[in-house]
Design an enzyme around this catalytic site. Sequence first.
Site, PDB file in Angstrom:
ATOM      1  N   TYR A  74      -9.968  15.764  -3.974  1.00 48.55           N
ATOM      2  CA  TYR A  74      -9.208  15.200  -4.939  1.00 48.55           C
ATOM      3  C   TYR A  74      -8.608  16.184  -5.788  1.00 48.55           C
ATOM      4  CZ  TYR A  74      -8.369  12.433  -9.274  1.00 48.55           C
ATOM      5  OH  TYR A  74      -7.852  11.709 -10.235  1.00 48.55           O
ATOM      6  N   ASP A 103       0.714  -1.366  -0.008  1.00 49.53           N
ATOM      7  CA  ASP A 103       0.072   0.035  -0.008  1.00 49.53           C
ATOM      8  C   ASP A 103       0.851   1.347  -0.018  1.00 49.53           C
ATOM      9  OD1 ASP A 103      -1.525   2.265   0.790  1.00 49.53           O
ATOM     10  OD2 ASP A 103      -2.656   0.988   1.953  1.00 49.53           O
ATOM     11  N   PRO A 155      -4.863  13.723 -17.650  1.00 50.78           N
ATOM     12  CA  PRO A 155      -5.868  13.293 -18.485  1.00 50.78           C
ATOM     13  C   PRO A 155      -7.283  13.931 -17.996  1.00 50.78           C
ATOM     14  CG  PRO A 155      -4.682  11.534 -17.620  1.00 50.78           C
ATOM     15  CD  PRO A 155      -4.342  12.756 -16.973  1.00 50.78           C
ATOM     16  N   GLY A 156      -8.272  14.134 -18.868  1.00 50.58           N
ATOM     17  CA  GLY A 156      -9.621  14.257 -18.446  1.00 50.58           C
ATOM     18  C   GLY A 156     -10.230  12.934 -18.232  1.00 50.58           C
TER      19      GLY A 156
HETATM   20  P1  NDP Z   1      -8.114   2.677 -11.422  1.00 51.72           P
HETATM   21  O1  NDP Z   1      -9.084   2.550 -10.311  1.00 51.72           O
HETATM   22  O2  NDP Z   1      -8.332   1.676 -12.645  1.00 51.72           O
HETATM   23  O3  NDP Z   1      -6.486   2.110 -11.116  1.00 51.72           O
HETATM   24  C1  NDP Z   1      -5.803   2.733  -9.818  1.00 51.72           C
HETATM   25  C2  NDP Z   1      -4.705   1.851  -9.415  1.00 51.72           C
HETATM   26  O4  NDP Z   1      -4.418   2.518  -8.270  1.00 51.72           O
HETATM   27  C3  NDP Z   1      -5.199   0.645  -9.400  1.00 51.72           C
HETATM   28  O5  NDP Z   1      -4.142  -0.386  -9.713  1.00 51.72           O
HETATM   29  C4  NDP Z   1      -4.908   0.505  -7.598  1.00 51.72           C
HETATM   30  O6  NDP Z   1      -4.402  -0.880  -7.131  1.00 51.72           O
HETATM   31  C5  NDP Z   1      -3.940   1.529  -7.487  1.00 51.72           C
HETATM   32  N1  NDP Z   1      -4.075   2.221  -5.991  1.00 51.72           N
HETATM   33  C6  NDP Z   1      -5.206   2.611  -5.420  1.00 51.72           C
HETATM   34  N2  NDP Z   1      -4.763   2.900  -4.150  1.00 51.72           N
HETATM   35  C7  NDP Z   1      -3.358   2.347  -3.787  1.00 51.72           C
HETATM   36  C8  NDP Z   1      -2.641   2.291  -2.698  1.00 51.72           C
HETATM   37  N3  NDP Z   1      -2.816   2.884  -1.670  1.00 51.72           N
HETATM   38  N4  NDP Z   1      -1.597   1.465  -2.788  1.00 51.72           N
HETATM   39  C9  NDP Z   1      -1.148   1.193  -3.955  1.00 51.72           C
HETATM   40  N5  NDP Z   1      -1.691   1.081  -5.205  1.00 51.72           N
HETATM   41  C10 NDP Z   1      -3.254   1.732  -5.157  1.00 51.72           C
HETATM   42  O7  NDP Z   1      -7.942   4.188 -12.072  1.00 51.72           O
HETATM   43  P2  NDP Z   1      -7.127   4.677 -12.995  1.00 51.72           P
HETATM   44  O8  NDP Z   1      -6.227   3.886 -13.851  1.00 51.72           O
HETATM   45  O9  NDP Z   1      -8.066   5.651 -13.778  1.00 51.72           O
HETATM   46  O10 NDP Z   1      -6.222   5.524 -12.250  1.00 51.72           O
HETATM   47  C11 NDP Z   1      -4.741   5.784 -12.297  1.00 51.72           C
HETATM   48  C12 NDP Z   1      -4.387   7.375 -12.038  1.00 51.72           C
HETATM   49  O11 NDP Z   1      -4.803   8.068 -12.955  1.00 51.72           O
HETATM   50  C13 NDP Z   1      -4.855   7.613 -10.363  1.00 51.72           C
HETATM   51  O12 NDP Z   1      -3.920   8.508 -10.248  1.00 51.72           O
HETATM   52  C14 NDP Z   1      -5.891   8.688 -11.000  1.00 51.72           C
HETATM   53  O13 NDP Z   1      -6.104   9.866 -10.327  1.00 51.72           O
HETATM   54  C15 NDP Z   1      -5.347   9.289 -12.479  1.00 51.72           C
HETATM   55  N6  NDP Z   1      -6.436   9.841 -13.477  1.00 51.72           N
HETATM   56  C16 NDP Z   1      -7.476   9.147 -13.823  1.00 51.72           C
HETATM   57  C17 NDP Z   1      -8.486   9.652 -14.538  1.00 51.72           C
HETATM   58  C18 NDP Z   1      -9.566   9.068 -15.026  1.00 51.72           C
HETATM   59  O14 NDP Z   1     -10.540   9.663 -15.217  1.00 51.72           O
HETATM   60  N7  NDP Z   1      -9.692   7.379 -14.577  1.00 51.72           N
HETATM   61  C19 NDP Z   1      -8.151  10.973 -15.130  1.00 51.72           C
HETATM   62  C20 NDP Z   1      -6.967  11.735 -14.670  1.00 51.72           C
HETATM   63  C21 NDP Z   1      -6.108  11.049 -13.945  1.00 51.72           C
HETATM   64  P3  NDP Z   1      -4.806  -1.669  -6.016  1.00 51.72           P
HETATM   65  O15 NDP Z   1      -6.500  -1.500  -5.819  1.00 51.72           O
HETATM   66  O16 NDP Z   1      -4.586  -3.110  -6.306  1.00 51.72           O
HETATM   67  O17 NDP Z   1      -4.145  -1.201  -4.901  1.00 51.72           O
HETATM   68  C1  8X3 Z   2      -9.946  12.147 -12.940  1.00 55.93           C
HETATM   69  C2  8X3 Z   2     -10.626  13.189 -13.951  1.00 55.93           C
HETATM   70  O1  8X3 Z   2     -12.235  14.959 -14.246  1.00 55.93           O
HETATM   71  O2  8X3 Z   2     -13.078  13.033 -13.012  1.00 55.93           O
HETATM   72  O3  8X3 Z   2      -8.686  12.684 -12.615  1.00 55.93           O
HETATM   73  O4  8X3 Z   2     -11.563  14.432 -11.908  1.00 55.93           O
HETATM   74  S1  8X3 Z   2     -11.895  13.869 -13.192  1.00 55.93           S
END
Ligand code: NDP
Ligand code: 8X3
Length: 254
Positions: free
Chosen positions: A155, A62, A185-186
Amino acid sequence: MEKKWAFITGATSGIGWATALALAGQGYSIFATGRRRDKLNELETALKAAHPNIQVKSAQFDISDRDDVTQFMKAHYAEMAHIDVLVNNAGLAKGVDKMQDAKLEDWDTMIDTNVKGLLYVTRGIVEHMVRRNSGHIVNLGSVAGRWTYPGGGVYCATKFAVRALSEGLRMDLLGSKVRVTNIEPGMVHTEFSLVRLGDQSKADKVYEGMTPLSAQDIAETIAWCVARPAHVNIQELVIYPTDQAHVGQVARKN
Ligand code: NDP
Ligand code: 8X3
């Protein structure tokens, strides 16, 4: 020739998973991390099947737990010395409550993961990059790190922090050959909205009637940034789906 290694946090899903595959496609050996051991095993199998020539390692911890991260970094000190690319991807949003109604534990989870967790992992790896005078750190920021929206204040604050940390790190690293990129990213269709809202039907509604970005879209962008020549640093990239003009401005077909 010595293998190049990419270390990816949050590789069990979404952008992290897709980035592991994209960088493996560029010949990187992959060190994947996350909290779900079964998903890490699945990813290892997929990577080895698609790219038999690379090496794959994984670790379950974690990132928000400072002792866990410190212990991991100590136990894997020699391997961390060979990481060429760090993708600080693990992160999440919890809830869309107004600040006056929000749960303190949601705030703690977001801040501890997106800000402190990213810092703990970075600290464990960047010192080696500086010593070797090479490396690339890719942080997953967000459009939420530039623009705020109702119910997203905390967030957004964590992603504003990621942008500040990317900028500050670049300044501290100036003079070295270590690069830092902030990807912003959006809307990307991953498990993000399910984790945030805790309900699949609510999560599905987020993307209803529009075409969001895919995890692969972002992974390809990360892979492109990493593949630039060593003297080129893509500092920041904002990437929206065509159906999204701005945070909260989405074109949907009924
Ligand atoms: P997902 O929920 O699909 O993936 C998130 C990943 O983060 C999972 O692999 C999860 O793994 C891991 N994670 C979360 N908390 C922890 C922790 N405490 N320790 C270790 N691993 C952790 O989301 P996304 O792929 O969309 O997100 C990836 C990144 O992109 C994030 O930082 C998010 O904020 C960012 N982002 C996402 C957007 C979107 O619209 N989806 C847009 C912009 C940015 P596990 O649960 O196995 O620990
Ligand atoms: C995730 C994109 O617009 O949902 O970072 O906050 S938004």
